[in-house]
Structure formats: C-alpha cells, structure tokens
Motif scaffolding. Sequence first.
Motif, PDB file in Angstrom:
ATOM      1  N   PRO A 143      -7.030   7.261   8.429  1.00  0.00           N
ATOM      2  CA  PRO A 143      -6.862   8.744   8.067  1.00  0.00           C
ATOM      3  C   PRO A 143      -6.212   9.041   7.487  1.00  0.00           C
ATOM      4  N   GLN A 144      -4.878   8.712   7.505  1.00  0.00           N
ATOM      5  CA  GLN A 144      -3.440   8.668   7.546  1.00  0.00           C
ATOM      6  C   GLN A 144      -3.022   8.596   5.568  1.00  0.00           C
ATOM      7  N   ALA A 145      -4.000   7.012   5.529  1.00  0.00           N
ATOM      8  CA  ALA A 145      -3.057   6.474   4.121  1.00  0.00           C
ATOM      9  C   ALA A 145      -2.657   7.615   3.192  1.00  0.00           C
ATOM     10  N   ARG A 146      -3.854   8.451   3.293  1.00  0.00           N
ATOM     11  CA  ARG A 146      -3.838   8.867   2.245  1.00  0.00           C
ATOM     12  C   ARG A 146      -2.560  10.032   1.982  1.00  0.00           C
ATOM     13  N   SER A 147      -1.728  11.165   3.047  1.00  0.00           N
ATOM     14  CA  SER A 147      -1.053  11.434   3.305  1.00  0.00           C
ATOM     15  C   SER A 147       0.934  10.972   2.328  1.00  0.00           C
ATOM     16  N   VAL A 148       0.355   8.848   3.845  1.00  0.00           N
ATOM     17  CA  VAL A 148       1.651   8.556   3.369  1.00  0.00           C
ATOM     18  C   VAL A 148       1.976   8.032   1.507  1.00  0.00           C
ATOM     19  N   LEU A 149       0.270   7.784   0.495  1.00  0.00           N
ATOM     20  CA  LEU A 149       0.541   7.948  -0.571  1.00  0.00           C
ATOM     21  C   LEU A 149       0.927   9.005  -1.012  1.00  0.00           C
ATOM     22  N   GLU A 150       0.857  10.207  -0.913  1.00  0.00           N
ATOM     23  CA  GLU A 150       0.687  11.569  -1.629  1.00  0.00           C
ATOM     24  C   GLU A 150       2.618  11.490  -1.559  1.00  0.00           C
ATOM     25  N   LYS A 151       3.090  11.289  -0.640  1.00  0.00           N
ATOM     26  CA  LYS A 151       4.422  11.000  -0.563  1.00  0.00           C
ATOM     27  C   LYS A 151       5.454   9.860  -1.619  1.00  0.00           C
ATOM     28  N   GLY A 152       4.293   9.429  -2.211  1.00  0.00           N
ATOM     29  CA  GLY A 152       5.240   9.285  -3.237  1.00  0.00           C
ATOM     30  C   GLY A 152       4.628   8.460  -4.255  1.00  0.00           C
ATOM     31  N   CYS A 153       3.602   9.589  -4.431  1.00  0.00           N
ATOM     32  CA  CYS A 153       2.239   9.133  -5.892  1.00  0.00           C
ATOM     33  C   CYS A 153       1.914  10.533  -5.930  1.00  0.00           C
ATOM     34  N   SER A 154       1.938  11.310  -7.505  1.00  0.00           N
ATOM     35  CA  SER A 154       1.931  12.586  -8.186  1.00  0.00           C
ATOM     36  C   SER A 154       0.403  12.795  -8.329  1.00  0.00           C
ATOM     37  N   LEU A 155      -0.438  11.705  -8.961  1.00  0.00           N
ATOM     38  CA  LEU A 155      -1.360  11.487  -8.813  1.00  0.00           C
ATOM     39  C   LEU A 155      -2.249  12.766  -7.572  1.00  0.00           C
ATOM     40  N   ASP A 156      -4.182  13.218  -7.519  1.00  0.00           N
ATOM     41  CA  ASP A 156      -4.177  13.915  -7.358  1.00  0.00           C
ATOM     42  C   ASP A 156      -4.907  12.599  -6.394  1.00  0.00           C
ATOM     43  N   LEU A 157      -4.851  12.844  -5.309  1.00  0.00           N
ATOM     44  CA  LEU A 157      -5.406  11.461  -4.243  1.00  0.00           C
ATOM     45  C   LEU A 157      -6.428  12.495  -3.013  1.00  0.00           C
ATOM     46  N   HIS A 158      -6.413  13.609  -3.260  1.00  0.00           N
ATOM     47  CA  HIS A 158      -7.437  15.077  -2.471  1.00  0.00           C
ATOM     48  C   HIS A 158      -9.058  13.646  -2.757  1.00  0.00           C
ATOM     49  N   PRO A 159      -9.838  13.578  -1.508  1.00  0.00           N
ATOM     50  CA  PRO A 159     -11.433  12.881  -2.132  1.00  0.00           C
ATOM     51  C   PRO A 159     -12.144  13.603  -3.432  1.00  0.00           C
ATOM     52  N   ARG A 160     -11.828  14.516  -3.594  1.00  0.00           N
ATOM     53  CA  ARG A 160     -12.871  15.350  -4.101  1.00  0.00           C
ATOM     54  C   ARG A 160     -12.810  15.020  -5.797  1.00  0.00           C
ATOM     55  N   VAL A 161     -10.973  14.143  -5.844  1.00  0.00           N
ATOM     56  CA  VAL A 161     -11.161  14.199  -7.000  1.00  0.00           C
ATOM     57  C   VAL A 161     -11.057  12.354  -6.767  1.00  0.00           C
ATOM     58  N   PHE A 162     -10.474  12.322  -6.551  1.00  0.00           N
ATOM     59  CA  PHE A 162      -9.889  10.294  -5.794  1.00  0.00           C
ATOM     60  C   PHE A 162     -11.499   9.756  -5.103  1.00  0.00           C
TER      61      PHE A 162
END
Lengths: 216, 134
Positions: A143-162
Amino acid sequence: MAETAASPTPAKTPAEKDLAVRTSPAGSLRDAFAAGSLAGTVEIAELPFLTMVGIRAAAGSDAARRIADVTGGLPARSGDVAGSGDISVLWLGPSEFLVVAPTEAHESLGGDLIQALREALGGDAGQVVDLSANRTTFELTGPQARSVLEKGCSLDLHPRVFKAGTAYSTEIGNIPALLWKTGEDSFRVFPRASFAEFLGRWLLDGMREYASPEVP
Amino acid sequence: MLLIPCPNCGPRDETEFHYGGQAHVAYPENPNELSDTEWSRYLFYRENPKGIFAERWVHSTGCRQWFNMLRDTVSYDIKAIYPMGAKRPDQAGAPAAESGTASLAADSTTTGTAAPDISGTSISPASAPEGATK
C-alpha cells in the motif's frame, strides 16, 4: 558439481546451471532488499533476467502487424501496455516498443520468442534487438509503494490518473527508468543495469520511514 | 522547472528533455558555394530574441521524439508545440518579415516546406556586425 551426487534435489538442467552462475545487476542488494522490505506495507525485490526485446517498427506497417501477431498486439500510445499471456509490450515511442517476457523465453534458455520476432520483422525496416541485459526489474509492492515512488518521480501516480496496466518512460530518482503499474499496489521499475544499484538504494531509502511508527 | 507538454507523452518535467537550439535553421542548399562568412553565419549565428522564440526540443527520457516549441524568453510561457517540419504557428500566412541572420535559405529544418522566416521579433538586426564575421 560436487553437490549433485549427494543432494537429493533433482539434477539441474543446463539452463538452471546457466542462471546459477549469472549475477544480476542488483544482485548485491538481495539481502538489503529482504531486510528493507516491510510485509504488508511496502516490499521490494529484484526480478532478475527477464527477457526484454527492443522493437522498432513503424506503426501500421506490415512488419508491425506481423510482430503484433507474435506478441499479441502492439501498444498504440504513451502509457499503453499490450500483449497476451506472459508477454507484455510497453510503449516507448511512436515506433519503439519493449517486449517483456519471462526468463525462460530467452533463447539462451531454449525460448524461441526472440527468433520468432526476428522472423516476423524479416527484411523490413525496423529492428528486433535482445535487450535482456540492458535493464533489470524491481518489483515494488504494498500500500505504500506509491508514496515511495512519489519521492523520486514527478508523474501523477494517483490511481485516478495512473491506472493499473499502464507504463511510462520517465525519471525516477533523477535517472531514466520505465515505470509499469502492474496492479493496484504493485509497480515494476526498469532501470538500466548500471543504474540498478543506485535506484535500488534510492528506493530502499525511501522505504525506510515506513519501518517506524507513524508520527501523529 | 518548466513543465513541457510533449506531443506524445503529455506534460513532463523539463529535466526529461534536451534542448536543440533554434528551430527553422535550414541546411544550405549547396554548402560548397558558400563563402566562409556565409558558412559561419549558418553554423554560429542564431537569434537571441527578447520575446517569442522558436526552438527545438527532444523528449530524451520519454518517447525520444523531436518537436518544435514557441517559448517566450522573458516569461518562459510555452505558446505552442508543433511538429518538426511544420511552419511556425504564429507566422502561418503572415507576410515574410526581414530575414534573420542565422539562416541562408528560408526553409524549415526538416522538410523544406516554406516557413519563410526565423525571426519572430522586430528587434533582430538585418545582418551580423561586420567585424564579427571577419
């Protein structure tokens, strides 16, 4: 090998022996990945030696159609992932694709995928190149995989978009990498082999805070 | 950081892109016929406008495709994104202004389909300073 005589395990096939002596780009991080993974929160592992094939074929050409028949389709636009069964095709550019398949599909282990793709391209303009050693694969789940990636990736990783089942070529931790969302809470990250250790440590560092209780 | 709208991939960070310099600088029809002065102008002389500038970019970390961009060099506003070989969108149909200093033939970069001008502003000098080309 000496163990084969004494060990009760069945004798290894040449392919298994071949894999046993190979070193994956992030192989040195295997223990660190195991220690840094937090079950139920965020876990990281390397999936070494996946078969990857770089494809270049102009969209709509005969060669692209023949290659699509082998892979089970080619993606049409940025983010798309096509394929069938255990073969996936990631969109890299308007006429550039990356086929990702299991380790056993590689010709050194008796697979025929690359040869089939070469025959599909034939003599037409384009290319089919074995890129299996070019990148390695990290699987980041939880469940925290997205927030780990968000530290280094500027894409919108929110599930509503990604959405699950999309892949982008982008930057993670300031290095170029492919990011493929394979499920709601699972991502595959494909860094180049030479960046694998750096990105592995970057992700481990990003995971570290979840080992401590959350500060209210 | 600029957020550049790649025509294939959508908006991405500027760090994913590489800059390709001024757009619409055509390769000379016949380089062998150029004098050293003309050749140096083709190679080295570029617009430096204060305002709208047409430039080339490549999405090197993404789709690896080139495209043209109109950018305001003062505000960094991205005014337009258009394909390689296309005319400058702000000058489509406009009468040709004075020709710039960098280009010998008034052509677009890749296809030669008459983008008649490279200078988007009125401040460009008609020619380079004489001493600079000697």
